[in-house]
Design an enzyme around this catalytic site. Structure first.
Site, short mmCIF file in Angstrom:
data_model
loop_
_atom_site.label_atom_id
_atom_site.label_comp_id
_atom_site.label_asym_id
_atom_site.label_seq_id
_atom_site.Cartn_x
_atom_site.Cartn_y
_atom_site.Cartn_z
CG LEU A 9 -1.78 -1.27 1.40
CD1 LEU A 9 -2.68 -1.13 2.61
CD2 LEU A 9 -2.60 -1.56 0.15
NE ARG A 16 -0.97 11.48 10.57
CZ ARG A 16 -1.08 10.36 11.28
NH1 ARG A 16 -0.82 10.36 12.58
NH2 ARG A 16 -1.41 9.22 10.68
CG ASN A 228 1.49 7.45 9.92
OD1 ASN A 228 1.28 7.13 8.75
ND2 ASN A 228 1.22 6.66 10.93
CE1 TYR A 366 38.41 22.53 -10.22
CE2 TYR A 366 39.52 23.63 -12.05
CZ TYR A 366 38.45 22.89 -11.56
OH TYR A 366 37.43 22.52 -12.40
CG ASN A 386 38.48 23.72 -16.03
OD1 ASN A 386 38.65 24.75 -15.38
ND2 ASN A 386 37.55 22.84 -15.72
CE1 TYR A 387 32.71 27.74 -18.91
CE2 TYR A 387 32.85 29.14 -16.96
CZ TYR A 387 32.13 28.67 -18.06
OH TYR A 387 30.86 29.13 -18.28
CB ALA A 423 57.91 27.82 -9.08
#
Length: 457
Positions: A9, A16, A228, A366, A386-387, A423
């Site tokens: 069921l 509630r 419930n 990152y 990357n973007y 570096a």
């Protein structure tokens, strides 16, 4: 052998819960309540499972998939009315039908099998799953005859003072002779305050017809908890978490503080692994042998190899190999592959990247949309850029490369095998194998500049 069926069921909205999410889809230890029920029912190897759906019907179907057949209860007119919706699939069948609520996530296949066996051994037309409740307030009471058969079920509000002392309660789970069930359902009336058709009325109809009604009392009251509201949901979560953690500890996992460790029902953990407090393992996460996880670590849908340590970090939907060290305070984002003997240190974020065996990014980096080879060293502050604001591009760092501290690799770009990046460099072009690439402004020292500047003040 008697054929067995189940009706689950799961049509109610659950007002509630005070939620836009339908009640049976609320998760317990990361899995929807109704899915817990279906998983346990499915292990009984029944001939047919029919789930009664209503509110959120399509979501319930998409959650359970082909593990069940479905019947739609368009109007929620009570539990007997819900079971009647399965008549197309079950009415003509012979055998035993288990009726269970989709908001009882703690019930186990063991308890259901015991109920079915008791029902069949007693040749009853109906058998009620009961339990002993220390505080039975609000539950229907089971009133038995001297021979142990059920005389009747009396609701708390209708019970006499003597009947309210009875601590055997109706859990709302039943077994029926299938033919008797559907014959009796046709006789159920909605002549009550709510105007609904109640499944317990079937018990009364069968009793009046002189049929045997039995009861099986489980010793595991907590399994019968119906959810419930949010209070009951938290109780179910606590019990399920204790059950899951105990299973892992019995199987050889050390959980230092079980009350503060959260593991999903699907998670797998190898023996001799140690789980520290504040750890959350969700979804289909698999942890290998001899691992150290936590404290305060979140892992979701990841596969982790043997002897790997992940401390105070987050990892989602990724592969992490053996003998890997991650953290503290690292973030492994989805679609990453961290191979064996890799070190991902503090404040390093990895996104959709491959790290070859033995490579290191020890701190403050990152690495996104990248393919990092084996034995690569990424110095502090290394960034794969990357973007460009519109598209994302890949960085390739081949085996044995050394990336100096505070270097920016502007994708798309490739750093060749065993190459060095000095570096502070910003790399915009490919670096050949074995090369040293320096891409930074030449240092200029202006003697006495600071002294002259102060004189002007």
């Amino acid at each position: 052998m008697t054929k067995r069926y189940a009706v689950v069921l799961a049509a109610g909205q659950g007002t509630r819960m005070k939620s836009k999410l339908y009640k049976v889809l609320h998760p317990v230890c990361g899995k929807p309540m109704v899915e817990h029920v279906i998983d346990e029912v499915s292990s009984l190897q029944l001939h047919k499972i029919v789930t009664i759906i209503g509110h959120g019907a399509e979501l319930v179907k998409s959650t359970l998939g082909e593990r069940s057949e479905y019947a739609l209860q368009e109007q929620q007119l009570g539990t007997a009315h819900a079971v009647m919706q399965a008549s197309t699939q079950l009415k003509e069948e012979k055998g035993t039908t288990l009726v269970i609520c989709g908001d009882t996530p703690l019930i186990t296949s063991q308890t259901m099998e015991e109920l079915l066996k008791h029902h069949e051994e007693t040749n009853a037309k109906a058998t009620i799953l009961t339990a002993h409740a220390e505080d039975p307030t609000g539950y229907g009471r089971i009133i038995r005859q001297s021979n142990g058969d059920v005389k009747r079920i009396v609701e708390h509000k209708d019970a006499t003072e003597e009947e309210r002392k009875v601590q055997e309660i109706n859990t709302g789970t039943y077994c029926f002779d299938n033919e008797a069930l559907f014959q009796a359902l046709s006789q159920v009336s909605n002549d009550n305050v709510q105007g609904e058709y109640y499944l317990p009325d079937v018990i009364e109809i069968l009793k009046n017809a002189g049929e045997t009604v039995s009861a099986y009392q489980t010793e595991r009251f907590e399994e019968t908890l119906g959810v419930n509201d949010r209070v009951a949901l938290s109780q179910a979560e606590k019990i399920m978490r204790e059950r899951i953690n105990k299973k892992h500890m019995v199987n050889g996992v050390s959980i230092i503080d079980p009350s503060n460790t959260y593991i999903s029902a699907e998670a797998v953990i190898g023996p001799d692994s140690i789980i520290y407090p504040g750890t959350t393992l969700t979804g289909n996460t698999a942890i290998g042998n001899d691992c150290i996880i936590g404290p305060n670590t979140e892992i979701k849908d990841c596969t982790v190899g043997d002897r790997t340590t992940i401390r105070q970090s987050v990892a989602h939907q990724s592969f992490i190999g053996s003998d890997v060290a991650i953290g503290p305070f690292a973030h492994i984002r989805p679609d990453s592959q961290i191979h064996d003997e890799v070190k991902i240190g503090n404040f390093v974020e990895i996104k959709k990247a491959v790290f070859g065996k033995g490579s290191k990014a020890s701190h403050l980096s990152y690495i996104g949309d990248a393919n990092v080879g084996s034995d690569v060293n990424l110095g502090c502050g290394s960034i794969t850029v990357n973007y460009d604001g519109k598209n994302k591009y890949q960085t390739v760092i081949e085996d044995g490369a050394f990336i100096g501290c505070n270097s920016n690799l502007i994708a798309p770009v490739t750093v060749g095998k065993n190459a060095y990046v000095a570096a502070g460099s910003t790399i915009t072009n490919n670096v050949p194998e074995e090369a040293l690439s320096i891409a930074r402004a030449r240092q200029t020292n202006k003697e006495d500049y600071a002294r002259r500047l102060k004189r002007k003040e």
